[in-house]
Design a protein around this motif. Sequence first.
Motif, PDB file in Angstrom:
ATOM      1  N   THR A 360      38.735   8.583  88.032  1.00 15.15           N
ATOM      2  CA  THR A 360      37.897   7.877  89.315  1.00 15.15           C
ATOM      3  C   THR A 360      37.307   9.026  90.116  1.00 15.15           C
ATOM      4  OG1 THR A 360      39.824   6.616  89.761  1.00 15.15           O
ATOM      5  CG2 THR A 360      38.594   6.956  91.327  1.00 15.15           C
ATOM      6  N   ALA A 361      37.275  10.269  90.111  1.00 16.71           N
ATOM      7  CA  ALA A 361      35.959  10.704  90.693  1.00 16.71           C
ATOM      8  C   ALA A 361      35.458  10.709  90.016  1.00 16.71           C
ATOM      9  CB  ALA A 361      36.942  12.456  91.240  1.00 16.71           C
ATOM     10  N   LEU A 362      34.838  11.055  89.011  1.00 14.92           N
ATOM     11  CA  LEU A 362      34.147  11.367  88.223  1.00 14.92           C
ATOM     12  C   LEU A 362      33.157  10.106  87.802  1.00 14.92           C
ATOM     13  CD1 LEU A 362      35.462  13.123  85.353  1.00 14.92           C
ATOM     14  CD2 LEU A 362      33.737  14.509  86.985  1.00 14.92           C
ATOM     15  N   ARG A 363      33.867   8.614  87.639  1.00 18.72           N
ATOM     16  CA  ARG A 363      33.034   7.596  87.758  1.00 18.72           C
ATOM     17  C   ARG A 363      32.157   7.078  88.919  1.00 18.72           C
ATOM     18  NH1 ARG A 363      38.202   5.154  84.421  1.00 18.72           N
ATOM     19  NH2 ARG A 363      39.036   5.578  86.454  1.00 18.72           N
ATOM     20  N   GLU A 364      32.926   7.680  90.168  1.00 17.03           N
ATOM     21  CA  GLU A 364      32.639   7.485  91.415  1.00 17.03           C
ATOM     22  C   GLU A 364      31.232   7.880  92.283  1.00 17.03           C
ATOM     23  OE1 GLU A 364      35.209   5.983  94.310  1.00 17.03           O
ATOM     24  OE2 GLU A 364      36.001   4.581  93.322  1.00 17.03           O
ATOM     25  N   GLN A 365      31.289   8.891  90.378  1.00 16.65           N
ATOM     26  CA  GLN A 365      30.770  10.318  91.187  1.00 16.65           C
ATOM     27  C   GLN A 365      30.594  11.041  92.343  1.00 16.65           C
ATOM     28  OE1 GLN A 365      26.584   9.190  90.354  1.00 16.65           O
ATOM     29  NE2 GLN A 365      26.359   8.432  87.923  1.00 16.65           N
ATOM     30  N   LEU A 366      31.294  11.317  93.056  1.00 16.32           N
ATOM     31  CA  LEU A 366      31.693  11.920  93.723  1.00 16.32           C
ATOM     32  C   LEU A 366      32.419  14.002  93.713  1.00 16.32           C
ATOM     33  CD1 LEU A 366      35.325   9.856  95.082  1.00 16.32           C
ATOM     34  CD2 LEU A 366      33.127   9.617  95.561  1.00 16.32           C
ATOM     35  N   PHE A 367      32.683  13.562  92.092  1.00 20.61           N
ATOM     36  CA  PHE A 367      32.469  15.676  92.033  1.00 20.61           C
ATOM     37  C   PHE A 367      32.205  15.607  90.505  1.00 20.61           C
ATOM     38  CE2 PHE A 367      35.680  15.312  95.164  1.00 20.61           C
ATOM     39  CZ  PHE A 367      35.579  16.169  95.711  1.00 20.61           C
ATOM     40  N   SER A 368      31.084  15.849  90.372  1.00 20.34           N
ATOM     41  CA  SER A 368      31.406  16.522  88.360  1.00 20.34           C
ATOM     42  C   SER A 368      31.982  16.680  88.245  1.00 20.34           C
ATOM     43  CB  SER A 368      29.338  17.681  88.379  1.00 20.34           C
ATOM     44  OG  SER A 368      29.933  18.870  88.761  1.00 20.34           O
ATOM     45  N   ALA A 369      32.153  17.039  86.707  1.00 24.10           N
ATOM     46  CA  ALA A 369      33.310  17.765  86.144  1.00 24.10           C
ATOM     47  C   ALA A 369      33.358  19.228  85.980  1.00 24.10           C
ATOM     48  CB  ALA A 369      33.324  17.818  84.294  1.00 24.10           C
ATOM     49  N   GLY A 370      32.236  19.640  86.455  1.00 22.56           N
ATOM     50  CA  GLY A 370      32.223  21.164  86.537  1.00 22.56           C
ATOM     51  C   GLY A 370      32.538  21.460  88.203  1.00 22.56           C
ATOM     52  N   GLU A 371      32.433  21.070  89.288  1.00 25.33           N
ATOM     53  CA  GLU A 371      32.885  20.908  90.222  1.00 25.33           C
ATOM     54  C   GLU A 371      34.656  20.642  90.287  1.00 25.33           C
ATOM     55  OE1 GLU A 371      29.092  19.203  93.344  1.00 25.33           O
ATOM     56  OE2 GLU A 371      30.658  18.102  92.308  1.00 25.33           O
ATOM     57  N   LEU A 372      34.824  19.641  89.591  1.00 29.81           N
ATOM     58  CA  LEU A 372      36.692  20.075  89.178  1.00 29.81           C
ATOM     59  C   LEU A 372      36.907  20.802  88.978  1.00 29.81           C
ATOM     60  CD1 LEU A 372      36.706  15.922  88.488  1.00 29.81           C
ATOM     61  CD2 LEU A 372      37.097  17.540  90.484  1.00 29.81           C
ATOM     62  N   LEU A 373      36.328  22.005  87.373  1.00 34.90           N
ATOM     63  CA  LEU A 373      36.922  22.716  87.197  1.00 34.90           C
ATOM     64  C   LEU A 373      37.137  23.969  88.097  1.00 34.90           C
ATOM     65  CD1 LEU A 373      37.922  23.375  84.340  1.00 34.90           C
ATOM     66  CD2 LEU A 373      35.434  23.787  83.683  1.00 34.90           C
ATOM     67  N   ARG A 374      35.913  23.600  88.626  1.00 33.74           N
ATOM     68  CA  ARG A 374      36.045  25.193  90.122  1.00 33.74           C
ATOM     69  C   ARG A 374      37.038  25.066  90.968  1.00 33.74           C
ATOM     70  NH1 ARG A 374      30.818  23.917  89.569  1.00 33.74           N
ATOM     71  NH2 ARG A 374      28.866  25.016  88.659  1.00 33.74           N
ATOM     72  N   LEU A 375      37.529  23.159  91.114  1.00 30.30           N
ATOM     73  CA  LEU A 375      38.512  23.288  91.695  1.00 30.30           C
ATOM     74  C   LEU A 375      40.141  23.581  91.388  1.00 30.30           C
ATOM     75  CD1 LEU A 375      36.828  20.518  93.915  1.00 30.30           C
ATOM     76  CD2 LEU A 375      37.507  22.632  94.921  1.00 30.30           C
ATOM     77  N   ASP A 376      40.110  23.574  89.774  1.00 26.16           N
ATOM     78  CA  ASP A 376      41.263  23.872  88.818  1.00 26.16           C
ATOM     79  C   ASP A 376      41.790  21.884  89.373  1.00 26.16           C
ATOM     80  OD1 ASP A 376      42.792  24.566  87.338  1.00 26.16           O
ATOM     81  OD2 ASP A 376      44.180  25.315  88.439  1.00 26.16           O
ATOM     82  N   GLN A 377      41.122  20.941  88.955  1.00 31.32           N
ATOM     83  CA  GLN A 377      41.731  19.776  89.112  1.00 31.32           C
ATOM     84  C   GLN A 377      41.020  19.186  88.114  1.00 31.32           C
ATOM     85  OE1 GLN A 377      43.452  17.737  92.195  1.00 31.32           O
ATOM     86  NE2 GLN A 377      43.500  20.231  91.958  1.00 31.32           N
ATOM     87  N   LEU A 378      41.139  19.447  86.539  1.00 30.63           N
ATOM     88  CA  LEU A 378      40.740  18.538  85.417  1.00 30.63           C
ATOM     89  C   LEU A 378      42.130  19.519  84.363  1.00 30.63           C
ATOM     90  CD1 LEU A 378      36.876  19.124  84.108  1.00 30.63           C
ATOM     91  CD2 LEU A 378      38.074  17.132  85.106  1.00 30.63           C
ATOM     92  N   ALA A 379      43.361  18.457  84.819  1.00 37.59           N
ATOM     93  CA  ALA A 379      44.317  18.779  83.908  1.00 37.59           C
ATOM     94  C   ALA A 379      44.838  17.389  83.324  1.00 37.59           C
ATOM     95  CB  ALA A 379      45.138  18.994  85.331  1.00 37.59           C
ATOM     96  N   PRO A 380      45.283  17.724  81.950  1.00 34.26           N
ATOM     97  CA  PRO A 380      46.223  16.105  80.874  1.00 34.26           C
ATOM     98  C   PRO A 380      46.286  15.696  82.086  1.00 34.26           C
ATOM     99  CG  PRO A 380      45.962  18.890  79.673  1.00 34.26           C
ATOM    100  CD  PRO A 380      45.950  18.817  81.663  1.00 34.26           C
ATOM    101  N   ASP A 381      46.279  14.090  81.574  1.00 32.47           N
ATOM    102  CA  ASP A 381      47.362  13.141  82.083  1.00 32.47           C
ATOM    103  C   ASP A 381      48.691  12.689  81.891  1.00 32.47           C
ATOM    104  OD1 ASP A 381      47.791  10.497  83.475  1.00 32.47           O
ATOM    105  OD2 ASP A 381      46.385   9.610  83.330  1.00 32.47           O
ATOM    106  N   PRO A 382      49.708  13.149  82.811  1.00 39.40           N
ATOM    107  CA  PRO A 382      50.521  13.031  82.224  1.00 39.40           C
ATOM    108  C   PRO A 382      51.078  11.746  82.184  1.00 39.40           C
ATOM    109  CG  PRO A 382      50.494  13.264  85.383  1.00 39.40           C
ATOM    110  CD  PRO A 382      49.250  13.589  84.350  1.00 39.40           C
ATOM    111  N   GLU A 383      50.545  10.925  82.367  1.00 39.04           N
ATOM    112  CA  GLU A 383      51.324   9.555  81.905  1.00 39.04           C
ATOM    113  C   GLU A 383      50.869   9.493  80.464  1.00 39.04           C
ATOM    114  OE1 GLU A 383      50.032   6.251  83.860  1.00 39.04           O
ATOM    115  OE2 GLU A 383      50.791   7.180  86.131  1.00 39.04           O
ATOM    116  N   VAL A 384      50.195  10.303  80.262  1.00 39.01           N
ATOM    117  CA  VAL A 384      49.258  10.238  78.697  1.00 39.01           C
ATOM    118  C   VAL A 384      50.327  11.015  77.875  1.00 39.01           C
ATOM    119  CG1 VAL A 384      47.161  10.810  76.755  1.00 39.01           C
ATOM    120  CG2 VAL A 384      46.712   9.505  79.486  1.00 39.01           C
ATOM    121  N   LEU A 385      50.549  12.492  78.594  1.00 37.75           N
ATOM    122  CA  LEU A 385      51.131  13.539  77.909  1.00 37.75           C
ATOM    123  C   LEU A 385      52.810  12.705  77.337  1.00 37.75           C
ATOM    124  CD1 LEU A 385      50.532  16.877  79.151  1.00 37.75           C
ATOM    125  CD2 LEU A 385      49.596  15.681  77.272  1.00 37.75           C
ATOM    126  N   ALA A 386      53.053  11.972  78.166  1.00 38.32           N
ATOM    127  CA  ALA A 386      54.290  11.304  78.005  1.00 38.32           C
ATOM    128  C   ALA A 386      54.700  10.642  77.605  1.00 38.32           C
ATOM    129  CB  ALA A 386      54.890  10.974  79.850  1.00 38.32           C
TER     130      ALA A 386
END
Length: 401
Positions: A360-386
């Motif tokens: 959602t943050a990427l689609r709405e351009q609230l953050f770039s993927a690089g900014e999310l990575l710096r914030l340690d916020q790029l993680a696998p979706d737990p629902e998809v893993l389940a």
Amino acid sequence: MTPHVFLTRVVLRNYKSIARCDVRLGPLTYLIGANGSGKSNFLDALHLVRDALVNSLDNALNERGGLNEVRRRSSGHPTHFGIRLEFCLSDGRPGRYAFSVGALSGGSYEVQVEECAVGPLGSGPAFRIERGQLKATSETTFPAVTADRLALVSASGLAAFRPVYDALATMGFYNLNPKLIRELQKPQDGRLLKPAGENLAGVIGHLERTAPHVMQLIEQYLQTVVPTVHGVERKQIGPMESLEFRQEVIGAKHPWRFQAQNMSDGTLRALGVLTALFQGSQDARPSLVGIEEPETALHPAAAGALREALHRAACQTQVIVTSHSPDLLDDSQLSPDSLLAVVSEAGETKIASVDEGSRTALREQLFSAGELLRLDQLAPDPEVLAQQALRQAELFGEAVP
């Protein structure tokens, strides 16, 4: 230009640190994760398929330390590993290729099951092999098979399966080694770059002769990444060959010429990455290019040019890169669908699309993927893993949504 996606889905079972993996791929895919998370193991599974077809399964396993080093180590002691690749051929036909390899007593192994199909199940070329025995095929004749080799190698002699073999065998995987690039190289086939760049001079020479427009594009990107470098060309040195760079020198009216042994690691790696991305001609191009950490040894300011090159290359060849560089991902236009997050939990690698909050943050351009990575916020979706754990997608048989 509409990019062609060769591999559309990859399913892995018990491959090195990956217990299970079921992911979709697009024209350009970034595998994002920390060092040691298992990104390289995903690429290596695809590389093993290529190596086993071009050389032999035995050679591919031995290069990786044998079956015991390839199959996942765990308390459950799995005795096999499996790979399923779903693909789309250049003529638009879908298909799948899968096999599992299991251990035998005495340290040997066998291909337990191998399956290939082009088109919907039952309506196109197909075969199924179980422990060296042909169980089913669409063809009136089929070559002899054995349990210690992949049957697709022999089946490539049949017109029905040759396109599958060719597409899988022309996948290219790269972890560029500046030391090998810097050394004098024996003249080699320059149509496709080898994994560490050990024939880079030959590839540059081949492009100079057959595709000067591609060579010009590589030089343009190289100068963007390394502004002082104005060009590069293959040079014959006795029975060997090397690379010669034209580089700007303060106070000199014209660029000076330097041999590869005098160039920095970053410059040599950048040239190797760009050559891997744009190599080949229209009818002799890799079906897929996988590159380990293309940003290594490059100044962060060069990340934008490298990212542009990746996107441009993905318009003609499917590209997969591993990275943990926020600079490479600092692009507000980067689609969340191009990201696969990789983590290691108790030694087990887990791979999935990024979680819904990050999407959602990427689609709405609230953050770039690089900014999310710096914030340690790029993680696998737990629902998809389940879902992956519950579904346990089959390696063989018709594709499931």
